[in-house]
Motif scaffolding. Sequence first.
Motif, PDB file in Angstrom:
ATOM      1  N   GLU A  67       1.162  -1.146   0.065  1.00  0.00           N
ATOM      2  CA  GLU A  67       0.378   0.102   0.017  1.00  0.00           C
ATOM      3  C   GLU A  67       0.716   1.307   0.410  1.00  0.00           C
ATOM      4  N   GLN A  68       1.753   1.275   1.589  1.00  0.00           N
ATOM      5  CA  GLN A  68       2.791   2.328   0.814  1.00  0.00           C
ATOM      6  C   GLN A  68       3.047   2.650  -0.143  1.00  0.00           C
ATOM      7  N   GLN A  69       3.955   1.570  -1.065  1.00  0.00           N
ATOM      8  CA  GLN A  69       4.394   1.393  -2.160  1.00  0.00           C
ATOM      9  C   GLN A  69       3.588   2.080  -3.107  1.00  0.00           C
TER      10      GLN A  69
ATOM     11  N   GLU B 230       4.833   5.821  -0.591  1.00  0.00           N
ATOM     12  CA  GLU B 230       5.244   6.364   0.121  1.00  0.00           C
ATOM     13  C   GLU B 230       6.329   5.114   1.133  1.00  0.00           C
TER      14      GLU B 230
END
Lengths: 314, 314
Positions: free
Chosen positions: B117-119, B123
Amino acid sequence: MRVLFTFNIKEDQLRSLEMGFPNTEFSFTKNIEDVPLDSYEIIVTYGEDITPSVLDRAPSLKWIMVASAGVEKMPLDVIAEKGIIVSNVRGIHKTPMAESVLAHILSLGRALPTLREQQERKEWNMKVKQTELRGSTALILGPGAIGSEIGRLLNAFGVYTIGCNSSGDRAQFMDETIPFDQLKEVLPKADIVISILPSTQETKGMLDDSYFKLMKNTALFMNFGRGDLVKESTLVHALKHGEIGHAVLDVFEKEPLPAESELWELGNITISPHVSSHSGKYVERAMEFFTENLSKWQQNDRELLNLINLKKGY
Amino acid sequence: MRVLFTFNIKEDQLRSLEMGFPNTEFSFTKNIEDVPLDSYEIIVTYGEDITPSVLDRAPSLKWIMVASAGVEKMPLDVIAEKGIIVSNVRGIHKTPMAESVLAHILSLGRALPTLREQQERKEWNMKVKQTELRGSTALILGPGAIGSEIGRLLNAFGVYTIGCNSSGDRAQFMDETIPFDQLKEVLPKADIVISILPSTQETKGMLDDSYFKLMKNTALFMNFGRGDLVKESTLVHALKHGEIGHAVLDVFEKEPLPAESELWELGNITISPHVSSHSGKYVERAMEFFTENLSKWQQNDRELLNLINLKKGY
């Protein structure tokens, strides 16, 4: 006997130290500059606060236990002069890192990212491309404490492991070990290439374009060592042109990875923000190393675990 | 000796059979009704085409090799009467299934969905909650061929394994084994609860609300056996009320999981569309079982691997 910690541990960790070593007094400070050091035989530290002046103020000091892997910031020559010994927690990262490496390998093989995308769309689709890890070949660049732990787990999954280090000396849990200068010969055999290499003059920029061209088009490349092993532009080229199948990177040439990096845009990459070694159990593990060494120490056994060679610096 | 396959194998698989067994003739049909069966001593099949009339047309038949795990659709009583023996490929799913189970466990522990999700948001955030698998406890419901393989791999990761079966007889790669009626006593100890149980009268609906209330709030529950082990409403309740931490489901009460199922909406669930056993290596594996048994057969050794007890049906 008096021991000074320059970081805090949990209540229950202190209690078990006190139970195990009733004749030892444990003190704690967050700032070594604030306390008199005359009476301490042992200092337990992350290492960055040990300066020549600290050493001058600690005439009773005989052993520095460093609760980290690197000792490069310590005045090792002064320490050696004073006859103080140093031990560290080499290998403390091996469990979380090996678990991370295996997590990524298995997750990609069993198509977990695809399953997750389908789940987000509430899509029931059984036609998912999955592979088996068993029977594949992994090349481990840097089969030290961490690399060998990765090798041990891969062996359990039926993976053939090839270690690669500067000497070519046999490393643990490697089915074979080769020196760096034979790396190009074995690259075409590897389904997975994992680097846990440190940053040294030899490894800096070592993997140039020519190495990626030799890898299988389906190869999984993983960098969990240091970002300067391979140029970002080399990786972008290899991934964009399908010279390899996928990359999982926990380290980067520049960290944090800049928002404008092309790597973020690629479809066949997994970006991990240098967290593979993280674990809620770090201090607990460090205390296990310390407890074992303190037992030896109190039995006048000076052959501590993970003693640092002060001349070599590791 | 003549062998009939009622499914196709690859060119190279046929070639290696012909090389290994030069005095044997291998024939292939996709429809057993179309061919005369008089001369075949051995039939290799997925099992669904073996009917009493097929058996009547095959007077030379002595061994049926079933390239699947279940034989419940075959007329076992008629087969027994005629003195024909049956073997299957029990355990053929153990490698891909165990790899899938470990993939999910490690992926959640090392926070791979969060990293992803961060990728997606580009982020770089190192504050990710990760745990270590080492030192945890897994409860394996149904420690047969697949469950034991899962246990073997978990042991390699330093996980304590508790097997649970109807007899309580010790199962391989389990640090301890308990009978079903002691399950409630050990549930509070388990960090991971994995079921690979088949569907039987005993297991149908076995895990009701009371079992989930006994699990750790952080427990990971995995169902890779059969969907009727636990009611969907029970799972939804346990996940919604935080009685457990997360569920990974490869099987469901109703498959495909209906679009209106509440399970799709939950945040602490991983939905796998009954694909954990899938592998590109299925026929290759089945051929390994067959080759080993055919060697035995030609040496007049009738103690074949995975012989079916025709009375018990497994």
